[in-house]
Design a protein around this motif. Structure first.
Motif, mmCIF file in Angstrom:
data_model
loop_
_atom_site.group_PDB
_atom_site.id
_atom_site.type_symbol
_atom_site.label_atom_id
_atom_site.label_comp_id
_atom_site.label_asym_id
_atom_site.label_seq_id
_atom_site.Cartn_x
_atom_site.Cartn_y
_atom_site.Cartn_z
ATOM 1 N N PRO A 91 6.846 -38.939 0.360
ATOM 2 C CA PRO A 91 7.456 -39.370 -0.905
ATOM 3 C C PRO A 91 8.752 -40.139 -0.627
ATOM 4 N N GLU A 92 9.251 -40.842 -1.626
ATOM 5 C CA GLU A 92 10.602 -41.417 -1.514
ATOM 6 C C GLU A 92 11.578 -40.253 -1.630
ATOM 7 N N VAL A 93 12.495 -40.187 -0.672
ATOM 8 C CA VAL A 93 13.431 -39.048 -0.700
ATOM 9 C C VAL A 93 14.837 -39.526 -1.047
ATOM 10 N N CYS A 94 15.463 -38.820 -1.964
ATOM 11 C CA CYS A 94 16.849 -39.109 -2.336
ATOM 12 C C CYS A 94 17.705 -37.923 -1.897
ATOM 13 N N VAL A 95 18.737 -38.189 -1.093
ATOM 14 C CA VAL A 95 19.600 -37.120 -0.574
ATOM 15 C C VAL A 95 20.987 -37.239 -1.205
ATOM 16 N N LEU A 96 21.449 -36.167 -1.836
ATOM 17 C CA LEU A 96 22.746 -36.204 -2.527
ATOM 18 C C LEU A 96 23.642 -35.080 -2.024
ATOM 19 N N LEU A 97 24.882 -35.421 -1.725
ATOM 20 C CA LEU A 97 25.817 -34.414 -1.214
ATOM 21 C C LEU A 97 26.970 -34.233 -2.179
ATOM 22 N N ASN A 98 27.250 -32.973 -2.499
ATOM 23 C CA ASN A 98 28.324 -32.683 -3.466
ATOM 24 C C ASN A 98 29.441 -31.867 -2.821
ATOM 25 N N ASP A 99 30.635 -32.099 -3.261
ATOM 26 C CA ASP A 99 31.781 -31.221 -2.991
ATOM 27 C C ASP A 99 32.851 -31.579 -4.004
ATOM 28 N N LEU A 100 33.950 -30.846 -3.969
ATOM 29 C CA LEU A 100 35.051 -31.122 -4.892
ATOM 30 C C LEU A 100 35.689 -32.476 -4.556
ATOM 31 N N PRO A 101 36.345 -33.118 -5.527
ATOM 32 C CA PRO A 101 36.865 -34.473 -5.295
ATOM 33 C C PRO A 101 37.875 -34.577 -4.145
ATOM 34 N N ASP A 102 38.578 -33.483 -3.802
ATOM 35 C CA ASP A 102 39.538 -33.558 -2.695
ATOM 36 C C ASP A 102 38.875 -33.433 -1.326
ATOM 37 N N ASN A 103 37.552 -33.223 -1.305
ATOM 38 C CA ASN A 103 36.862 -33.130 -0.011
ATOM 39 C C ASN A 103 36.973 -34.460 0.746
ATOM 40 N N ASP A 104 36.973 -34.379 2.077
ATOM 41 C CA ASP A 104 37.027 -35.587 2.894
ATOM 42 C C ASP A 104 35.608 -36.168 3.022
ATOM 43 N N PHE A 105 35.293 -37.113 2.143
ATOM 44 C CA PHE A 105 33.942 -37.694 2.122
ATOM 45 C C PHE A 105 33.798 -38.887 3.087
ATOM 46 N N ASN A 106 34.905 -39.280 3.753
ATOM 47 C CA ASN A 106 34.859 -40.511 4.569
ATOM 48 C C ASN A 106 33.750 -40.509 5.607
ATOM 49 N N MET A 107 33.792 -39.491 6.498
ATOM 50 C CA MET A 107 32.777 -39.458 7.549
ATOM 51 C C MET A 107 31.409 -39.055 6.997
ATOM 52 N N VAL A 108 31.440 -38.283 5.907
ATOM 53 C CA VAL A 108 30.176 -37.856 5.300
ATOM 54 C C VAL A 108 29.351 -39.083 4.917
ATOM 55 N N VAL A 109 30.033 -40.061 4.329
ATOM 56 C CA VAL A 109 29.344 -41.272 3.879
ATOM 57 C C VAL A 109 28.752 -42.015 5.079
ATOM 58 N N LYS A 110 29.517 -42.088 6.166
ATOM 59 C CA LYS A 110 29.021 -42.795 7.360
ATOM 60 C C LYS A 110 27.797 -42.074 7.929
ATOM 61 N N ARG A 111 27.854 -40.746 7.951
ATOM 62 C CA ARG A 111 26.713 -39.978 8.480
ATOM 63 C C ARG A 111 25.489 -40.133 7.570
ATOM 64 N N LEU A 112 25.730 -40.265 6.260
ATOM 65 C CA LEU A 112 24.612 -40.444 5.326
ATOM 66 C C LEU A 112 23.874 -41.748 5.607
ATOM 67 N N VAL A 113 24.651 -42.789 5.933
ATOM 68 C CA VAL A 113 24.032 -44.090 6.220
ATOM 69 C C VAL A 113 23.140 -43.963 7.454
ATOM 70 N N VAL A 114 23.614 -43.225 8.468
ATOM 71 C CA VAL A 114 22.806 -43.030 9.684
ATOM 72 C C VAL A 114 21.526 -42.278 9.335
ATOM 73 N N LEU A 115 21.657 -41.241 8.487
ATOM 74 C CA LEU A 115 20.467 -40.472 8.084
ATOM 75 C C LEU A 115 19.448 -41.385 7.402
ATOM 76 N N GLN A 116 19.966 -42.258 6.556
ATOM 77 C CA GLN A 116 19.101 -43.171 5.816
ATOM 78 C C GLN A 116 18.386 -44.143 6.769
ATOM 79 N N GLN A 117 19.145 -44.618 7.789
ATOM 80 C CA GLN A 117 18.565 -45.605 8.697
ATOM 81 C C GLN A 117 17.584 -45.004 9.687
ATOM 82 N N THR A 118 17.772 -43.714 10.003
ATOM 83 C CA THR A 118 16.932 -43.138 11.063
ATOM 84 C C THR A 118 15.793 -42.269 10.540
ATOM 85 N N ASN A 119 15.707 -42.092 9.229
ATOM 86 C CA ASN A 119 14.632 -41.258 8.686
ATOM 87 C C ASN A 119 13.814 -42.043 7.686
ATOM 88 N N GLU A 120 12.602 -42.335 8.098
ATOM 89 C CA GLU A 120 11.685 -43.131 7.270
ATOM 90 C C GLU A 120 11.665 -42.755 5.780
#
Ligand SMILES: C[S@@+](CC[C@H](N)C(=O)[O-])C[C@H]1O[C@@H](n2cnc3c(N)ncnc32)[C@H](O)[C@@H]1O
Length: 358
Positions: A91-120
């Motif tokens: 199926p088409e998979v959508c991955v969503l990550l949640n945390d409070l707004p003060d969470n450090d999302f910087n590296m999370v976003v970069k890792r998400l892009v890698v997940l997207q690129q390496t998982n069909e």
């Protein structure tokens, strides 16, 4: 106490960051793998849940560092393997990550892009800042919700204690014991209110027969009046030792509340059954420390883990005291270790629960 505590783990990648001090929580995430894999098999084999050929997976309280993507990665791999086994298109998979707004999302976003690129099968990824005690996703849009080591965080310190100026912790052991039933009951009520709300909100956001796999820090004992089993006790004991030695002001300690509560497995079951939106597929309670690499549980490691978790709310209330916190913590944990009776069970457990939307 400041009216709004700024809950987030230590940001960045430095020595005191959550990213570098979360191996204990990572070991706890590993325990969830079989439950997440079973939930994915259940979803993928159920013709009703994947009617649209799309699957949305969310991790709530993802934090930052390597743990942020651990649970969703297990789910994506399990989805991929399931469809590969039956030689069907995933199926088409959508991955969503949640945390409070003060969470450090910087590296999370970069890792998400890698997940997207390496998982069909991953087509869409995103971060959803906000509290999991509020609505986060459109109704009927999620198939799987995961969360690890996060739901012991309350939406706020127990109202009854704050409003009536009842201290959660006192350096006098006698006073502390006397007050414990009142303090513990107020924490328990706040947890029950918050967790019930969490279940109601997720029930709206999940598809029919959608799944949740959750883990949270809890108590072994059902008895609320056992001080040792409260999950915030070590941090409070360290602050208590600091107040006794004059490193922090006792009046400041009296007005400090750690907004964390660990339920027993039985307590959690009662809340889930009373709320009624989910049926329990599986529930487990693991000794917090069992099976864990002993090197992860040295006093220095534990004190630094506590720092990575509690530094923001401690500094917000007491100011810059964290180096002393870690030094006092190590001393306290070393003493505790030498007085522990061999073979006694750890009072803290990790409660794992797998739920299906009724
Ligand atoms: C101990 S960390 C666990 C992180 C990660 N899931 C793990 O297993 O390592 C707890 C996380 O829960 C988040 N959290 C606490 N209360 C929250 C809330 N109301 N809504 C969303 N996230 C919350 C914190 O910001 C923190 O990042």
């Amino acid at each position: 106490m400041d009216s709004k505590q700024r809950v987030h783990m230590n940001q960045g990648h430095g020595e005191t960051s959550y990213a570098r001090n979360s191996s204990i929580q990572s070991a706890q995430q590993n325990r969830m793998k079989p439950l997440i894999e079973a939930a994915i098999v259940g979803l993928c084999s159920n013709p009703n849940t994947l009617l649209s050929g799309k699957m949305a997976i969310a991790d709530l309280g993802c934090s930052s560092g390597p743990n942020a993507l651990a649970l969703v990665s297990i789910a994506v791999e399990a989805t991929h393997n399931h469809f590969l086994r039956f030689q069907q298109p995933p199926p088409e998979v959508c991955v969503l990550l949640n945390d409070l707004p003060d969470n450090d999302f910087n590296m999370v976003v970069k890792r998400l892009v890698v997940l997207q690129q390496t998982n069909e099968p991953v087509c869409v990824t995103g971060v959803v800042p906000g509290s999991f005690y509020e609505r986060l996703f459109p109704s009927g849009s999620l198939h799987l919700v995961c969360s690890s080591s996060s739901l012991q965080w309350l939406s706020k310190a127990p109202e009854d204690l704050v409003a009536n100026h009842i201290c959660a912790y006192d350096i006098d052991e006698h006073v502390r014991r006397e007050r414990l039933p009142v303090v513990a009951a107020a924490y328990g009520r706040q947890f029950s209110k918050d967790f019930t709300r969490f279940l109601k909100l997720r029930a709206k956001e999940l598809v029919p027969e959608g799944q949740m796999v959750l883990s949270l820090v809890g108590r072994r004992s059902d008895d609320l009046a056992t001080e040792n089993s409260h999950v915030w006790r070590t941090a409070a004991q360290i602050l208590g030792a600091m107040a006794s030695e004059g490193m922090i002001d006792k009046a400041k300690l009296d007005s400090f509340y750690i907004p964390v509560y660990g339920p027993s497995a039985k307590e959690l079951r009662v809340i889930i059954e009373e709320e009624g939106s989910f049926s329990i597929t599986e529930m487990q309670a693991h000794d917090y420390a069992s099976g864990m690499d002993r090197a992860l549980l040295t006093p220095n490691r534990i004190a630094n883990t506590l720092r990575a978790i509690f530094e923001p709310i401690i500094v917000q209330h007491f100011g810059e005291i964290m180096d002393e916190f870690v030094r006092t913590g190590e001393k306290h944990l070393n003493l505790q270790r030498s007085s522990r009776v061999e073979g006694t069970k750890h009072p803290i457990v990790m409660v794992l629960v797998s739920l299906t939307k009724a």
